[in-house]
Design a protein around this motif. Structure first.
Motif, PDB file in Angstrom:
ATOM      1  N   TYR A  14      -7.952  -7.139  11.570  1.00  9.05           N
ATOM      2  CA  TYR A  14      -8.224  -6.897  10.161  1.00  9.05           C
ATOM      3  C   TYR A  14      -9.671  -7.244   9.840  1.00  9.05           C
ATOM      4  O   TYR A  14     -10.188  -8.248  10.330  1.00  9.05           O
ATOM      5  CB  TYR A  14      -7.324  -7.779   9.274  1.00  9.05           C
ATOM      6  N   THR A  15     -10.308  -6.409   9.027  1.00  8.33           N
ATOM      7  CA  THR A  15     -11.605  -6.736   8.437  1.00  8.33           C
ATOM      8  C   THR A  15     -11.435  -6.583   6.928  1.00  8.33           C
ATOM      9  O   THR A  15     -10.359  -6.209   6.461  1.00  8.33           O
ATOM     10  CB  THR A  15     -12.722  -5.794   8.929  1.00  8.33           C
ATOM     11  N   ASP A  16     -12.493  -6.831   6.186  1.00 13.09           N
ATOM     12  CA  ASP A  16     -12.403  -6.683   4.736  1.00 13.09           C
ATOM     13  C   ASP A  16     -12.169  -5.229   4.319  1.00 13.09           C
ATOM     14  O   ASP A  16     -11.511  -4.961   3.329  1.00 13.09           O
ATOM     15  CB  ASP A  16     -13.673  -7.196   4.055  1.00 13.09           C
ATOM     16  N   GLN A  17     -12.734  -4.288   5.086  1.00 13.82           N
ATOM     17  CA  GLN A  17     -12.643  -2.887   4.707  1.00 13.82           C
ATOM     18  C   GLN A  17     -11.572  -2.098   5.461  1.00 13.82           C
ATOM     19  O   GLN A  17     -11.095  -1.089   4.973  1.00 13.82           O
ATOM     20  CB  GLN A  17     -13.990  -2.165   4.938  1.00 13.82           C
ATOM     21  N   THR A  71      -7.681   3.294  13.834  1.00 16.43           N
ATOM     22  CA  THR A  71      -7.973   2.871  12.471  1.00 16.43           C
ATOM     23  C   THR A  71      -6.799   3.272  11.600  1.00 16.43           C
ATOM     24  O   THR A  71      -6.363   4.418  11.626  1.00 16.43           O
ATOM     25  CB  THR A  71      -9.262   3.540  11.954  1.00 16.43           C
ATOM     26  N   VAL A  72      -6.291   2.327  10.824  1.00 18.31           N
ATOM     27  CA  VAL A  72      -5.122   2.587   9.996  1.00 18.31           C
ATOM     28  C   VAL A  72      -5.541   2.640   8.538  1.00 18.31           C
ATOM     29  O   VAL A  72      -6.135   1.703   8.012  1.00 18.31           O
ATOM     30  CB  VAL A  72      -4.041   1.508  10.207  1.00 18.31           C
ATOM     31  N   ASP A  73      -5.222   3.750   7.906  1.00 18.54           N
ATOM     32  CA  ASP A  73      -5.453   3.933   6.477  1.00 18.54           C
ATOM     33  C   ASP A  73      -4.384   3.147   5.724  1.00 18.54           C
ATOM     34  O   ASP A  73      -3.198   3.281   6.023  1.00 18.54           O
ATOM     35  CB  ASP A  73      -5.362   5.425   6.155  1.00 18.54           C
ATOM     36  N   PRO A  74      -4.768   2.330   4.749  1.00 12.27           N
ATOM     37  CA  PRO A  74      -3.768   1.544   4.009  1.00 12.27           C
ATOM     38  C   PRO A  74      -2.677   2.393   3.357  1.00 12.27           C
ATOM     39  O   PRO A  74      -1.579   1.914   3.138  1.00 12.27           O
ATOM     40  CB  PRO A  74      -4.596   0.817   2.943  1.00 12.27           C
ATOM     41  N   MET A  75      -2.952   3.639   3.063  1.00 15.62           N
ATOM     42  CA  MET A  75      -1.959   4.497   2.416  1.00 15.62           C
ATOM     43  C   MET A  75      -1.205   5.363   3.432  1.00 15.62           C
ATOM     44  O   MET A  75      -0.460   6.257   3.066  1.00 15.62           O
ATOM     45  CB  MET A  75      -2.637   5.394   1.376  1.00 15.62           C
ATOM     46  N   GLU A 102       0.529  -4.315  -1.512  1.00 15.67           N
ATOM     47  CA  GLU A 102      -0.222  -3.449  -0.602  1.00 15.67           C
ATOM     48  C   GLU A 102      -0.450  -4.135   0.736  1.00 15.67           C
ATOM     49  O   GLU A 102      -0.341  -3.501   1.785  1.00 15.67           O
ATOM     50  CB  GLU A 102      -1.559  -3.052  -1.227  1.00 15.67           C
ATOM     51  N   LYS A 103      -0.753  -5.438   0.713  1.00 14.89           N
ATOM     52  CA  LYS A 103      -0.951  -6.186   1.961  1.00 14.89           C
ATOM     53  C   LYS A 103       0.334  -6.213   2.781  1.00 14.89           C
ATOM     54  O   LYS A 103       0.318  -6.043   3.995  1.00 14.89           O
ATOM     55  CB  LYS A 103      -1.417  -7.609   1.674  1.00 14.89           C
ATOM     56  N   LYS A 104       1.455  -6.437   2.104  1.00 18.42           N
ATOM     57  CA  LYS A 104       2.747  -6.440   2.799  1.00 18.42           C
ATOM     58  C   LYS A 104       3.036  -5.067   3.398  1.00 18.42           C
ATOM     59  O   LYS A 104       3.487  -4.952   4.529  1.00 18.42           O
ATOM     60  CB  LYS A 104       3.881  -6.819   1.847  1.00 18.42           C
TER      61      LYS A 104
END
Length: 123
Positions: A14-17, A71-75, A102-104
């Motif tokens: 995980y990074t910030d972005q 790379t995983v898109d949060p959505m 969203e984090k979960k």
């Protein structure tokens, strides 16, 4: 041969972005099985694996001859066979903020992707 049979480890980063799933190939197992498989061929197999729903081949990056990153898109919506892993599936009855949900959801999405990666047929 399934990716899980030739994988040394799979980790989440995980990074910030962004967030990633990093795969380390087990080169000794690949050699013992006498397979002509490398990171590039594994990348093609991952992109072609329909359950992962990878829309852009650029999401999968070859880091080294035996290491890849996704790379995983949060959505990103992943079908687990039960319930789709999205923020909507977590509900808001638990009193957590939208960011917490969203984090979960991202955590469960990464876990789902890691599990599905093990079933990718590599060529």
């Amino acid at each position: 041969t399934r990716l899980g049979q030739i994988t040394k480890w799979v980790v989440e980063k995980y990074t910030d972005q962004r967030c990633f799933v990093v795969i380390k190939l087990h080169t000794e197992a690949i050699r013992r099985l006498q397979l002509d498989i490398g990171a590039e061929s594994v990348k093609r197999s991952i992109v072609a694996h329909k359950p992962l729903k990878i829309k852009d081949a650029g999401m999968v990056t070859v880091i080294d001859k035996d290491e890849l990153s996704i790379t995983v898109d949060p959505m990103h919506k992943v079908s687990t066979g039960r319930v789709s892993s999205t923020t909507a599936s977590l509900g808001d009855k638990d009193g957590h903020s939208a960011k917490d949900r969203e984090k979960k959801a991202l955590f469960f999405t990464l876990q789902s992707i890691k599990g599905m990666l093990m079933d990718v047929i590599v060529k």
